[in-house]
Design a protein around this motif. Structure first.
Motif, PDB file in Angstrom:
ATOM      1  N   CYS A 147       0.831  -1.140   0.139  1.00  0.00           N
ATOM      2  CA  CYS A 147       0.047   0.081  -0.017  1.00  0.00           C
ATOM      3  C   CYS A 147       0.995   1.281   0.214  1.00  0.00           C
ATOM      4  CB  CYS A 147      -0.874   0.159   1.313  1.00  0.00           C
ATOM      5  SG  CYS A 147      -1.936   1.489   1.278  1.00  0.00           S
ATOM      6  N   ASN A 172      -0.319   4.274   0.332  1.00  0.00           N
ATOM      7  CA  ASN A 172      -0.853   5.283   1.121  1.00  0.00           C
ATOM      8  C   ASN A 172       0.009   5.840   2.241  1.00  0.00           C
ATOM      9  OD1 ASN A 172      -3.539   5.414  -0.414  1.00  0.00           O
ATOM     10  ND2 ASN A 172      -4.479   4.007   0.885  1.00  0.00           N
ATOM     11  N   HIS A 197      -4.186   5.666   7.353  1.00  0.00           N
ATOM     12  CA  HIS A 197      -3.183   6.540   6.469  1.00  0.00           C
ATOM     13  C   HIS A 197      -3.579   7.874   6.797  1.00  0.00           C
ATOM     14  CE1 HIS A 197      -7.000   6.239   4.011  1.00  0.00           C
ATOM     15  NE2 HIS A 197      -6.299   7.408   3.388  1.00  0.00           N
ATOM     16  N   PRO A 222      -4.685  11.100   4.429  1.00  0.00           N
ATOM     17  CA  PRO A 222      -4.620  11.767   3.251  1.00  0.00           C
ATOM     18  C   PRO A 222      -3.690  12.831   3.087  1.00  0.00           C
ATOM     19  CG  PRO A 222      -6.503  12.371   4.881  1.00  0.00           C
ATOM     20  CD  PRO A 222      -5.366  11.317   5.432  1.00  0.00           C
ATOM     21  N   ALA A 254      -1.218   4.809  -5.019  1.00  0.00           N
ATOM     22  CA  ALA A 254      -1.531   6.178  -4.721  1.00  0.00           C
ATOM     23  C   ALA A 254      -0.842   7.221  -5.297  1.00  0.00           C
ATOM     24  CB  ALA A 254      -1.334   5.994  -3.115  1.00  0.00           C
TER      25      ALA A 254
END
Length: 216
Positions: free
Chosen positions: A151, A153, A172, A174, A214
């Motif tokens: 991942c 993020n 996570h 943002p 991401a």
């Protein structure tokens, strides 16, 4: 059920239990170096000017997860020799004299002086086949739902499979990351600290889907 612990190694941030913590389960970095706007990992020498991209550089070391916070050595730069310049001091703009701007960080005092990094390209007129053919549709990435992925993020970094992914699987930030007046933090949860290891240890504030692609 054993309590879930969060690994404190830089670049990991995964959860684990004392009963399930084998060797090579943790991928991490040792410590960062900052110099003239460049961010570099001391362990693998990989670097980036962009802090978000810097944090996404995969860890280069493996070991067991740990709850002990890493000790980050503070690097003191050697004094630079004075350089004579023929440019009068009166001609140096406030932005050029600002230490934050010179190091590549965003500065709210001089942000309005930044030049746009790209220009909007005009939309090709209908009937212009040469221009239309040059615009290619993005290639859709096909992923096996059982394939392990990492991942991307910010603040997550866990390995996951798409078959197990769901709307609360990922913890996570943002973002974005904010650096101003010697403070480091996240705009999303409005937490700011002074030390880099404290910044890395700020717990994620948002749940969502894991994302192996991401945006930076």
């Amino acid at each position: 059920m054993a309590d879930l612990l969060r690994c404190q190694r830089i670049g990991c941030n995964a959860t684990f239990t004392e009963d399930n913590n084998p060797e090579d389960s943790c991928t991490y970095h040792e410590s960062p170096l900052f110099h003239d706007g460049m961010k570099e990992w001391s362990c693998c020498k990989k670097r980036s000017h962009d802090f978000s991209l810097f944090l996404e550089i995969p860890g280069c070391k493996t070991g067991k997860h740990t709850t002990e916070k890493p000790v980050i050595a503070k690097v003191t730069a050697a004094p630079k020799p004075a350089i004579k310049t023929s440019i009068p001091a009166a001609n140096v703009s406030a932005k050029d004299a600002c230490p934050r701007c010179r190091q590549g960080f965003f500065c709210s005092d001089h942000g309005k002086d930044l030049k746009p990094s790209h220009q909007v390209q005009p939309t090709p007129a209908k009937g212009n086949s040469d221009l239309q053919e040059s615009v290619k549709a993005p290639v859709k990435k096909i992923v096996d739902i059982n394939q392990p992925q990492t991942c991307k993020n910010k603040g997550c970094g866990q390995t996951f499979k798409e078959i197990d992914n769901h709307e609360t699987a990922c913890n996570h930030h943002p973002g974005p990351a904010v650096f101003h007046d010697r403070l480091r933090g996240w705009k999303c949860c409005d937490i700011h600290v002074k030390e880099f290891d404290e910044f890395i240890a700020i717990p994620p504030c948002t749940k969502g889907w894991h994302n192996a692609d991401a945006a930076s």
